[in-house]
Design a protein around this motif. Sequence first.
Motif, PDB file in Angstrom:
ATOM      1  N   GLY A   1       0.820  -1.205   0.000  1.00 35.72           N
ATOM      2  CA  GLY A   1       0.000   0.000   0.000  1.00 35.72           C
ATOM      3  C   GLY A   1       0.851   1.250   0.000  1.00 35.72           C
ATOM      4  N   GLY A   2       0.489   2.192  -0.832  1.00 31.54           N
ATOM      5  CA  GLY A   2       1.265   3.430  -0.925  1.00 31.54           C
ATOM      6  C   GLY A   2       2.684   3.128  -1.362  1.00 31.54           C
ATOM      7  N   ASN A   3       3.623   3.711  -0.653  1.00 29.61           N
ATOM      8  CA  ASN A   3       5.039   3.476  -0.951  1.00 29.61           C
ATOM      9  C   ASN A   3       5.651   2.535   0.081  1.00 29.61           C
ATOM     10  OD1 ASN A   3       7.300   3.800  -2.543  1.00 29.61           O
ATOM     11  ND2 ASN A   3       8.067   5.513  -1.331  1.00 29.61           N
ATOM     12  N   ARG A   4       4.824   1.712   0.699  1.00 31.23           N
ATOM     13  CA  ARG A   4       5.303   0.769   1.711  1.00 31.23           C
ATOM     14  C   ARG A   4       5.454  -0.619   1.111  1.00 31.23           C
ATOM     15  NH1 ARG A   4       1.277   0.277   5.837  1.00 31.23           N
ATOM     16  NH2 ARG A   4      -0.136   0.766   4.161  1.00 31.23           N
ATOM     17  N   TYR A   5       6.378  -1.370   1.683  1.00 29.13           N
ATOM     18  CA  TYR A   5       6.639  -2.725   1.219  1.00 29.13           C
ATOM     19  C   TYR A   5       6.661  -3.682   2.393  1.00 29.13           C
ATOM     20  CZ  TYR A   5       8.024  -0.798  -3.260  1.00 29.13           C
ATOM     21  OH  TYR A   5       8.024  -0.164  -4.468  1.00 29.13           O
ATOM     22  N   LYS A   6       6.356  -4.937   2.098  1.00 32.04           N
ATOM     23  CA  LYS A   6       6.597  -6.044   3.032  1.00 32.04           C
ATOM     24  C   LYS A   6       7.728  -6.861   2.437  1.00 32.04           C
ATOM     25  CE  LYS A   6       2.421  -6.600   5.616  1.00 32.04           C
ATOM     26  NZ  LYS A   6       1.528  -7.570   6.214  1.00 32.04           N
ATOM     27  N   TYR A   7       8.461  -7.526   3.314  1.00 31.11           N
ATOM     28  CA  TYR A   7       9.646  -8.258   2.899  1.00 31.11           C
ATOM     29  C   TYR A   7       9.541  -9.719   3.296  1.00 31.11           C
ATOM     30  CZ  TYR A   7      11.334  -3.557   2.246  1.00 31.11           C
ATOM     31  OH  TYR A   7      11.465  -2.264   1.821  1.00 31.11           O
ATOM     32  N   ASN A   8       9.880 -10.601   2.365  1.00 34.29           N
ATOM     33  CA  ASN A   8       9.906 -12.034   2.618  1.00 34.29           C
ATOM     34  C   ASN A   8      11.257 -12.343   3.257  1.00 34.29           C
ATOM     35  OD1 ASN A   8      10.272 -15.084   1.192  1.00 34.29           O
ATOM     36  ND2 ASN A   8       8.319 -14.584   2.135  1.00 34.29           N
ATOM     37  N   VAL A   9      11.222 -12.707   4.532  1.00 31.50           N
ATOM     38  CA  VAL A   9      12.434 -12.839   5.339  1.00 31.50           C
ATOM     39  C   VAL A   9      12.720 -14.297   5.654  1.00 31.50           C
ATOM     40  CG1 VAL A   9      13.460 -12.281   7.586  1.00 31.50           C
ATOM     41  CG2 VAL A   9      12.130 -10.555   6.352  1.00 31.50           C
ATOM     42  N   LYS A  10      13.956 -14.703   5.442  1.00 34.65           N
ATOM     43  CA  LYS A  10      14.465 -16.013   5.892  1.00 34.65           C
ATOM     44  C   LYS A  10      15.203 -15.750   7.192  1.00 34.65           C
ATOM     45  CE  LYS A  10      16.168 -20.224   5.989  1.00 34.65           C
ATOM     46  NZ  LYS A  10      16.445 -20.352   7.399  1.00 34.65           N
ATOM     47  N   TRP A  11      14.749 -16.411   8.259  1.00 35.37           N
ATOM     48  CA  TRP A  11      15.325 -16.218   9.593  1.00 35.37           C
ATOM     49  C   TRP A  11      16.429 -17.233   9.839  1.00 35.37           C
ATOM     50  CZ3 TRP A  11      13.723 -11.838  11.652  1.00 35.37           C
ATOM     51  CH2 TRP A  11      12.482 -11.335  11.267  1.00 35.37           C
ATOM     52  N   LEU A  12      17.487 -16.811  10.487  1.00 35.31           N
ATOM     53  CA  LEU A  12      18.595 -17.693  10.824  1.00 35.31           C
ATOM     54  C   LEU A  12      18.114 -18.799  11.763  1.00 35.31           C
ATOM     55  CD1 LEU A  12      21.686 -18.049  10.446  1.00 35.31           C
ATOM     56  CD2 LEU A  12      21.967 -16.772  12.581  1.00 35.31           C
ATOM     57  N   ASN A  13      18.420 -20.051  11.421  1.00 35.72           N
ATOM     58  CA  ASN A  13      18.084 -21.239  12.217  1.00 35.72           C
ATOM     59  C   ASN A  13      16.590 -21.579  12.236  1.00 35.72           C
ATOM     60  OD1 ASN A  13      20.793 -21.653  12.835  1.00 35.72           O
ATOM     61  ND2 ASN A  13      20.667 -20.437  14.694  1.00 35.72           N
ATOM     62  N   TYR A  14      15.824 -20.998  11.312  1.00 34.75           N
ATOM     63  CA  TYR A  14      14.409 -21.334  11.186  1.00 34.75           C
ATOM     64  C   TYR A  14      14.130 -21.687   9.722  1.00 34.75           C
ATOM     65  CZ  TYR A  14      13.726 -19.408  15.829  1.00 34.75           C
ATOM     66  OH  TYR A  14      13.797 -19.167  17.173  1.00 34.75           O
ATOM     67  N   PRO A  15      13.354 -22.746   9.467  1.00 34.04           N
ATOM     68  CA  PRO A  15      13.153 -23.181   8.082  1.00 34.04           C
ATOM     69  C   PRO A  15      12.189 -22.304   7.287  1.00 34.04           C
ATOM     70  CG  PRO A  15      11.916 -24.588   9.565  1.00 34.04           C
ATOM     71  CD  PRO A  15      12.731 -23.659  10.425  1.00 34.04           C
ATOM     72  N   ASP A  16      11.249 -21.665   7.967  1.00 30.90           N
ATOM     73  CA  ASP A  16      10.205 -20.930   7.275  1.00 30.90           C
ATOM     74  C   ASP A  16      10.596 -19.480   6.995  1.00 30.90           C
ATOM     75  OD1 ASP A  16       8.581 -23.177   7.404  1.00 30.90           O
ATOM     76  OD2 ASP A  16       7.736 -22.583   9.334  1.00 30.90           O
ATOM     77  N   LYS A  17       9.999 -18.948   5.941  1.00 32.79           N
ATOM     78  CA  LYS A  17      10.120 -17.525   5.627  1.00 32.79           C
ATOM     79  C   LYS A  17       8.802 -16.865   6.013  1.00 32.79           C
ATOM     80  CE  LYS A  17      12.754 -18.652   1.537  1.00 32.79           C
ATOM     81  NZ  LYS A  17      12.646 -18.726   0.078  1.00 32.79           N
ATOM     82  N   THR A  18       8.862 -15.594   6.393  1.00 32.79           N
ATOM     83  CA  THR A  18       7.655 -14.854   6.742  1.00 32.79           C
ATOM     84  C   THR A  18       7.676 -13.501   6.045  1.00 32.79           C
ATOM     85  OG1 THR A  18       8.676 -13.916   8.731  1.00 32.79           O
ATOM     86  CG2 THR A  18       7.426 -15.965   9.003  1.00 32.79           C
ATOM     87  N   TRP A  19       6.483 -12.942   5.815  1.00 31.32           N
ATOM     88  CA  TRP A  19       6.371 -11.596   5.270  1.00 31.32           C
ATOM     89  C   TRP A  19       6.342 -10.624   6.434  1.00 31.32           C
ATOM     90  CZ3 TRP A  19       7.137 -10.312   0.373  1.00 31.32           C
ATOM     91  CH2 TRP A  19       7.016 -11.302  -0.595  1.00 31.32           C
TER      92      TRP A  19
END
Length: 125
Positions: A34-52
């Motif tokens: 929305g607008g000029n904002r972004y969400k980022y798909n993040v890979k966390w250290l020592n965790y298998p899943d990515k989150t937005w």
Amino acid sequence: PWDKDEELTAEQLQSYEEEQLYVVEKICAHKKAGGNRYKYNVKWLNYPDKTWEPAFHISPEMLKEYWTDLRDNGTGEQQQVAAKQLMQIEVYAVEAGETANGDENDDDSDDDDDDDVLLGVALCV
């Protein structure tokens, strides 16, 4: 502060987990939020899943690294978006009183500030 090129000790990882601080291994992608904002798909250290995640869950240094890489290696459109985002990051840094290299622009250089941003560490609540 954590240097992403150094290995974290088990004690450091446990300390971050106890404080609900998680280490960003990599920002994998972004999407408009929305607008000029972004969400980022993040890979966390020592965790298998990515989150937005919203930008405020990620350190400014990691965001700058992500957008710099995209500006330098992305497609034409990605490069344009990345250049705009990098300009905004620089504007926010200046407004926050920081210089281009991330140091605080403050005359009290002997003031020991505990508010250092940890590179690659995010607070998730």
